[in-house]
Design an enzyme around this catalytic site. Structure first.
Site, short mmCIF file in Angstrom:
data_model
loop_
_atom_site.label_atom_id
_atom_site.label_comp_id
_atom_site.label_asym_id
_atom_site.label_seq_id
_atom_site.Cartn_x
_atom_site.Cartn_y
_atom_site.Cartn_z
N LEU A 1 18.23 -13.83 -42.63
CA LEU A 1 18.35 -13.88 -43.76
C LEU A 1 18.04 -15.13 -42.97
O LEU A 1 18.59 -15.56 -41.89
CB LEU A 1 19.90 -13.31 -43.05
CG LEU A 1 20.51 -12.42 -43.93
CD1 LEU A 1 20.98 -11.53 -43.13
CD2 LEU A 1 21.54 -12.42 -45.49
N SER A 2 17.79 -16.14 -44.30
CA SER A 2 17.41 -17.57 -44.08
C SER A 2 18.93 -18.12 -43.55
O SER A 2 20.32 -17.99 -44.92
CB SER A 2 16.84 -18.02 -45.20
OG SER A 2 16.32 -17.19 -46.50
N LEU A 3 18.63 -19.28 -43.61
CA LEU A 3 20.07 -20.43 -43.33
C LEU A 3 20.82 -21.22 -44.46
O LEU A 3 19.65 -21.14 -45.62
CB LEU A 3 18.94 -21.86 -42.85
CG LEU A 3 19.81 -23.15 -43.31
CD1 LEU A 3 20.88 -23.11 -41.23
CD2 LEU A 3 19.04 -24.29 -42.97
N PRO A 4 21.51 -20.72 -44.42
CA PRO A 4 22.84 -20.50 -46.01
C PRO A 4 22.17 -22.30 -46.54
O PRO A 4 22.25 -21.95 -47.64
CB PRO A 4 24.29 -20.52 -45.31
CG PRO A 4 23.72 -19.71 -44.22
CD PRO A 4 22.49 -20.72 -43.69
#
Ligand SMILES: C[S@@+](CC[C@H](N)C(=O)[O-])C[C@H]1O[C@@H](n2cnc3c(N)ncnc32)[C@H](O)[C@@H]1O
Length: 360
Positions: free
Chosen positions: A71-74
């Site tokens: 899950l990518s960096l927000p």
């Protein structure tokens, strides 16, 4: 309490998180299991940090080799969504469904009248994302396939949002989104995982746009960097007549943004060994499409070349160009991309799209 970055995205990441994730705050990865430490798992969901959700294409969850889904960096997700400038009712293609989180955010933005098709290469990840999106009541069409081919069935698209690192842009995206916006983490040939946010406006199938901020993204499966392998015998070492001094070569391989050297030398990999104060000098090792060259240089040795002379000359021209243009960083460069067979032709410009970088 959720971080500002996560809250601003408007959806709870926890709904898309597997039971086991790996979190790193700069050092080693910590394995976090929802069932044994719910508080840490919840905290990870709410933090502005990337979370690894798969290693080595799912071969062995304990191998801790190479992260292959996250899950990518927000903060990075938000930057990409903003760059994509999505409007209600649009048709969006996403490449790299992963856990389905960004697919849900895209659907939130296009609304009930719009559509999101998300392509994931890994069948296990695609199935899990489909389940999570269904459970969250988000209508996204998740398909299993190679996203580098796009997804012809639902084309044309208004937007293409890519969440895996790209080294060569496929022509299919331009054909399937002939008038719209493409947002992708794009890397020049020198860097492994170092990408930059590239936002391309496509008009009549031709895409133009600037190279933006740095982003860290795992590469598209078929575009992962290949190890250097054995250095072949490149024959005799000869004294070189190059349009650069050894000091200029040294400054370029030491101080230039490696990303920029990659822009100036498309498809070329470069690695420099040694240090400025080495008595035997330093060596710049170069490889391009199976051709190899090395350039030796230093304060106490003559500048020499071995291997492919044209590659060594192109390297020297790139170094010359960089010095002649006041040693620029990557900001200020951009891409003009035109369809051309399976992979598009990527032309690098500097300052303005009308100013292509020409070394020859
Ligand atoms: C950083 S993750 C994506 C994160 C995702 N958007 C999310 O919200 O969870 C990158 C994903 O791209 C997928 N991927 C890699 N190469 C691909 C390809 N050629 N086509 C489609 N998906 C690909 C990986 O399997 C991985 O799931």
């Amino acid at each position: 309490m959720a971080s500002v970055a996560v809250t601003l995205l408007g959806r709870d990441r926890a709904a898309f998180l597997p039971d086991v994730v790996w979190r790193s705050d700069g050092g080693e990865y910590a394995r976090i299991d929802r069932h044994t430490d719910h508080a840490a798992w919840r905290d990870a969901a709410d933090a502005d940090c990337p979370l690894v959700t798969q290693w080595d294409d799912g071969a062995d969850e304990n191998s801790a080799g190479k992260p292959t889904c996250s899950l990518s960096l927000p903060t990075a997700v938000r930057r990409m969504l903003d760059a994509c400038d999505i409007r209600p009712g649009q048709r969006v293609l996403e490449v790299g469904t992963g856990c389905g989180y960004t697919a849900a955010l895209l659907k939130d933005r296009v609304g009930p009248e719009g559509s999101v098709t998300s392509v994931e290469v890994d069948p296990v990840l695609a199935a899990a994302a489909r389940e999570r999106l269904d459970a969250a009541g988000v209508a996204v069409d998740v398909v299993r396939g190679d996203g580098l081919k796009g997804w012809e069935t639902s084309a044309p698209y208004d937007r293409v949002h890519v969440t895996c690192g790209i080294r060569r842009l496929p022509s299919a995206w331009l054909r399937q989104c002939p008038d719209g916006v493409l947002v992708l983490p794009w890397g020049s040939s020198h860097e492994g995982r170092d990408n930059r946010l590239v936002t391309l406006t496509v008009s009549d199938g031709v895409a133009v746009g600037p190279i933006g901020a740095s982003l860290w993204f795992m590469e598209a499966r078929s575009q992962r960097p290949v190890p250097w392998g054995e250095w072949p015998d490149t024959g005799a070492v000869t004294k070189a007549e190059l349009p650069v001094s050894w000091r200029e070569i040294d400054a370029a391989v030491t101080d230039a943004d490696r990303f920029v050297l990659g822009l100036l030398l498309p498809g070329t990999r470069l690695w420099a060994s040694g240090h400025t104060d080495d008595e035997d000098g330093r060596v710049a090792w170069l490889e391009r499409a199976g051709e190899y060259a090395s350039v030796g240089f230093g304060w106490s040795v003559p500048t020499t070349v071995a291997g492919d002379g044209r590659l060594a000359e192109d390297f020297a021209r790139a170094v010359r160009w960089w010095h002649d243009h006041d040693r620029p960083p990557a900001d200020g460069f951009g891409l003009r991309v035109t369809p051309d067979g399976e992979f598009a032709c990527e032309e690098v410009w500097f300052g303005s799209p009308d100013a292509p970088v020409r070394l020859r």
